[in-house]
Write a protein that holds these residues in place. Sequence first.
Motif, PDB file in Angstrom:
ATOM      1  N   PRO A   1       0.832  -1.205   0.000  1.00 29.33           N
ATOM      2  CA  PRO A   1       0.000   0.000   0.000  1.00 29.33           C
ATOM      3  C   PRO A   1       0.867   1.255   0.000  1.00 29.33           C
ATOM      4  CG  PRO A   1       0.052  -0.975   2.183  1.00 29.33           C
ATOM      5  CD  PRO A   1       0.762  -1.927   1.262  1.00 29.33           C
ATOM      6  N   VAL A   2       0.299   2.360  -0.483  1.00 24.97           N
ATOM      7  CA  VAL A   2       1.012   3.627  -0.486  1.00 24.97           C
ATOM      8  C   VAL A   2       0.868   4.240   0.912  1.00 24.97           C
ATOM      9  CG1 VAL A   2       1.178   5.918  -1.524  1.00 24.97           C
ATOM     10  CG2 VAL A   2       0.551   3.967  -2.929  1.00 24.97           C
ATOM     11  N   GLU A   3       1.976   4.320   1.610  1.00 28.23           N
ATOM     12  CA  GLU A   3       2.025   4.945   2.933  1.00 28.23           C
ATOM     13  C   GLU A   3       3.425   5.532   3.080  1.00 28.23           C
ATOM     14  OE1 GLU A   3       2.934   0.960   5.549  1.00 28.23           O
ATOM     15  OE2 GLU A   3       0.863   1.575   5.314  1.00 28.23           O
ATOM     16  N   PRO A   4       3.655   6.366   4.089  1.00 28.23           N
ATOM     17  CA  PRO A   4       4.965   7.041   4.185  1.00 28.23           C
ATOM     18  C   PRO A   4       6.170   6.097   4.090  1.00 28.23           C
ATOM     19  CG  PRO A   4       3.451   8.006   5.757  1.00 28.23           C
ATOM     20  CD  PRO A   4       2.734   6.839   5.128  1.00 28.23           C
ATOM     21  N   LEU A   5       6.060   4.920   4.645  1.00 30.40           N
ATOM     22  CA  LEU A   5       7.183   3.993   4.615  1.00 30.40           C
ATOM     23  C   LEU A   5       7.471   3.468   3.204  1.00 30.40           C
ATOM     24  CD1 LEU A   5       9.243   2.584   6.426  1.00 30.40           C
ATOM     25  CD2 LEU A   5       7.620   0.721   6.702  1.00 30.40           C
ATOM     26  N   THR A   6       6.441   3.373   2.358  1.00 36.24           N
ATOM     27  CA  THR A   6       6.620   2.828   1.007  1.00 36.24           C
ATOM     28  C   THR A   6       6.678   3.903  -0.073  1.00 36.24           C
ATOM     29  OG1 THR A   6       4.231   2.501   0.733  1.00 36.24           O
ATOM     30  CG2 THR A   6       5.510   0.641   1.608  1.00 36.24           C
ATOM     31  N   TRP A   7       6.670   5.168   0.297  1.00 30.70           N
ATOM     32  CA  TRP A   7       6.756   6.239  -0.700  1.00 30.70           C
ATOM     33  C   TRP A   7       7.969   6.091  -1.613  1.00 30.70           C
ATOM     34  CZ3 TRP A   7       5.314  11.121   2.602  1.00 30.70           C
ATOM     35  CH2 TRP A   7       3.945  11.137   2.803  1.00 30.70           C
ATOM     36  N   PRO A   8       9.152   5.752  -1.107  1.00 36.19           N
ATOM     37  CA  PRO A   8      10.290   5.584  -2.030  1.00 36.19           C
ATOM     38  C   PRO A   8      10.044   4.508  -3.087  1.00 36.19           C
ATOM     39  CG  PRO A   8      11.080   5.725   0.232  1.00 36.19           C
ATOM     40  CD  PRO A   8       9.578   5.637   0.294  1.00 36.19           C
ATOM     41  N   LEU A   9       9.337   3.440  -2.728  1.00 38.31           N
ATOM     42  CA  LEU A   9       9.047   2.394  -3.711  1.00 38.31           C
ATOM     43  C   LEU A   9       8.179   2.909  -4.847  1.00 38.31           C
ATOM     44  CD1 LEU A   9       8.190  -0.622  -1.383  1.00 38.31           C
ATOM     45  CD2 LEU A   9      10.212  -0.356  -2.801  1.00 38.31           C
ATOM     46  N   TRP A  10       7.249   3.783  -4.511  1.00 41.47           N
ATOM     47  CA  TRP A  10       6.300   4.262  -5.509  1.00 41.47           C
ATOM     48  C   TRP A  10       6.839   5.439  -6.310  1.00 41.47           C
ATOM     49  CZ3 TRP A  10       2.374   1.333  -6.772  1.00 41.47           C
ATOM     50  CH2 TRP A  10       1.910   0.409  -5.845  1.00 41.47           C
ATOM     51  N   PHE A  11       7.610   6.317  -5.667  1.00 38.95           N
ATOM     52  CA  PHE A  11       8.005   7.554  -6.332  1.00 38.95           C
ATOM     53  C   PHE A  11       9.422   7.547  -6.878  1.00 38.95           C
ATOM     54  CE2 PHE A  11       4.603   8.884  -3.361  1.00 38.95           C
ATOM     55  CZ  PHE A  11       3.652   9.165  -4.324  1.00 38.95           C
ATOM     56  N   ALA A  12      10.271   6.634  -6.441  1.00 38.43           N
ATOM     57  CA  ALA A  12      11.645   6.580  -6.951  1.00 38.43           C
ATOM     58  C   ALA A  12      11.693   6.367  -8.470  1.00 38.43           C
ATOM     59  CB  ALA A  12      12.448   5.509  -6.221  1.00 38.43           C
ATOM     60  N   PRO A  13      10.880   5.481  -9.045  1.00 38.66           N
ATOM     61  CA  PRO A  13      10.931   5.334 -10.506  1.00 38.66           C
ATOM     62  C   PRO A  13      10.587   6.623 -11.250  1.00 38.66           C
ATOM     63  CG  PRO A  13       9.793   3.474  -9.533  1.00 38.66           C
ATOM     64  CD  PRO A  13      10.002   4.466  -8.435  1.00 38.66           C
ATOM     65  N   ILE A  14       9.643   7.391 -10.719  1.00 39.92           N
ATOM     66  CA  ILE A  14       9.261   8.646 -11.368  1.00 39.92           C
ATOM     67  C   ILE A  14      10.409   9.652 -11.275  1.00 39.92           C
ATOM     68  CG2 ILE A  14       7.658  10.595 -11.254  1.00 39.92           C
ATOM     69  CD1 ILE A  14       5.579   8.540 -10.181  1.00 39.92           C
ATOM     70  N   VAL A  15      11.031   9.744 -10.095  1.00 42.99           N
ATOM     71  CA  VAL A  15      12.157  10.658  -9.896  1.00 42.99           C
ATOM     72  C   VAL A  15      13.326  10.260 -10.793  1.00 42.99           C
ATOM     73  CG1 VAL A  15      13.875  11.448  -8.210  1.00 42.99           C
ATOM     74  CG2 VAL A  15      11.467  11.287  -7.559  1.00 42.99           C
ATOM     75  N   LEU A  16      13.630   8.967 -10.867  1.00 40.85           N
ATOM     76  CA  LEU A  16      14.736   8.503 -11.711  1.00 40.85           C
ATOM     77  C   LEU A  16      14.455   8.756 -13.192  1.00 40.85           C
ATOM     78  CD1 LEU A  16      15.672   5.194  -9.883  1.00 40.85           C
ATOM     79  CD2 LEU A  16      16.970   7.337  -9.931  1.00 40.85           C
ATOM     80  N   LEU A  17      13.229   8.550 -13.608  1.00 43.20           N
ATOM     81  CA  LEU A  17      12.859   8.832 -14.999  1.00 43.20           C
ATOM     82  C   LEU A  17      13.022  10.318 -15.305  1.00 43.20           C
ATOM     83  CD1 LEU A  17      11.757   7.640 -17.638  1.00 43.20           C
ATOM     84  CD2 LEU A  17       9.468   8.160 -16.788  1.00 43.20           C
ATOM     85  N   GLY A  18      12.573  11.176 -14.387  1.00 44.02           N
ATOM     86  CA  GLY A  18      12.736  12.625 -14.561  1.00 44.02           C
ATOM     87  C   GLY A  18      14.200  13.021 -14.633  1.00 44.02           C
ATOM     88  N   ALA A  19      15.026  12.451 -13.758  1.00 42.39           N
ATOM     89  CA  ALA A  19      16.456  12.753 -13.775  1.00 42.39           C
ATOM     90  C   ALA A  19      17.089  12.292 -15.087  1.00 42.39           C
ATOM     91  CB  ALA A  19      17.152  12.087 -12.591  1.00 42.39           C
ATOM     92  N   GLY A  20      16.686  11.135 -15.579  1.00 43.29           N
ATOM     93  CA  GLY A  20      17.201  10.638 -16.855  1.00 43.29           C
ATOM     94  C   GLY A  20      16.819  11.544 -18.011  1.00 43.29           C
ATOM     95  N   LEU A  21      15.578  12.005 -18.019  1.00 40.70           N
ATOM     96  CA  LEU A  21      15.139  12.925 -19.077  1.00 40.70           C
ATOM     97  C   LEU A  21      15.894  14.252 -19.001  1.00 40.70           C
ATOM     98  CD1 LEU A  21      11.297  12.262 -19.025  1.00 40.70           C
ATOM     99  CD2 LEU A  21      12.921  11.612 -20.803  1.00 40.70           C
ATOM    100  N   PHE A  22      16.130  14.738 -17.790  1.00 37.99           N
ATOM    101  CA  PHE A  22      16.888  15.983 -17.612  1.00 37.99           C
ATOM    102  C   PHE A  22      18.306  15.832 -18.151  1.00 37.99           C
ATOM    103  CE2 PHE A  22      19.648  18.726 -15.036  1.00 37.99           C
ATOM    104  CZ  PHE A  22      19.097  19.961 -15.344  1.00 37.99           C
ATOM    105  N   LEU A  23      18.961  14.704 -17.840  1.00 31.08           N
ATOM    106  CA  LEU A  23      20.319  14.467 -18.328  1.00 31.08           C
ATOM    107  C   LEU A  23      20.347  14.313 -19.852  1.00 31.08           C
ATOM    108  CD1 LEU A  23      21.634  12.017 -15.589  1.00 31.08           C
ATOM    109  CD2 LEU A  23      22.293  14.414 -15.945  1.00 31.08           C
ATOM    110  N   MET A  24      19.344  13.644 -20.389  1.00 33.66           N
ATOM    111  CA  MET A  24      19.277  13.482 -21.850  1.00 33.66           C
ATOM    112  C   MET A  24      19.096  14.838 -22.524  1.00 33.66           C
ATOM    113  SD  MET A  24      17.045   9.964 -22.268  1.00 33.66           S
ATOM    114  CE  MET A  24      16.331  10.547 -23.752  1.00 33.66           C
ATOM    115  N   ARG A  25      18.289  15.717 -21.933  1.00 34.13           N
ATOM    116  CA  ARG A  25      18.059  17.048 -22.493  1.00 34.13           C
ATOM    117  C   ARG A  25      19.371  17.813 -22.572  1.00 34.13           C
ATOM    118  NH1 ARG A  25      16.325  22.425 -20.408  1.00 34.13           N
ATOM    119  NH2 ARG A  25      17.359  21.687 -18.546  1.00 34.13           N
ATOM    120  N   GLY A  26      20.183  17.698 -21.515  1.00 33.64           N
ATOM    121  CA  GLY A  26      21.488  18.364 -21.511  1.00 33.64           C
ATOM    122  C   GLY A  26      22.395  17.821 -22.604  1.00 33.64           C
TER     123      GLY A  26
END
Length: 141
Positions: free
Chosen positions: A107-132
């Motif tokens: 379930p989505v709760e404070p303890l599992t937030w990294p599991l749910w949001f890390a892929p989105i953050v990593l994808l965003g970071a990858g897109l930012f690096l690709m843009r550069g």
Amino acid sequence: MSRPDRLFMIALALAAASPALADSLLPPTEYANKQLADPRQEAAARELMHEVRCLVCQGQSIADSDADMAGDMRNNIRRRIAAGESPQQIRAWLIQRYGNWVTYDPPVEPLTWPLWFAPIVLLGAGLFLMRGQFKRRKKKA
């Protein structure tokens, strides 16, 4: 004790702790490998079994595991479904008993937030690096 004797004792201790000796000598439970008579109940049980992680194997669902513990869990699920419990009730019971780790869909709760949001953050970071990289290539061309 001499060094070879210590090494022999360590090797003996490791051999005694072999996982092969951890198997139970008891026969499997009734519904560990036997399907329910009602096809709808069996389908519900199987669907739930594919969502529950084996506590021994850790990388397999209880539907795919041959561990004794997985057989006991399959038996519990089938018995509870045959008794009229819903898969959601059984899942809640398993989570209460073994923790959120037992399910492949925590379930989505404070303890599992990294599991749910890390892929989105990593994808965003990858897109930012690709843009550069693309901007640098345009400047060179």
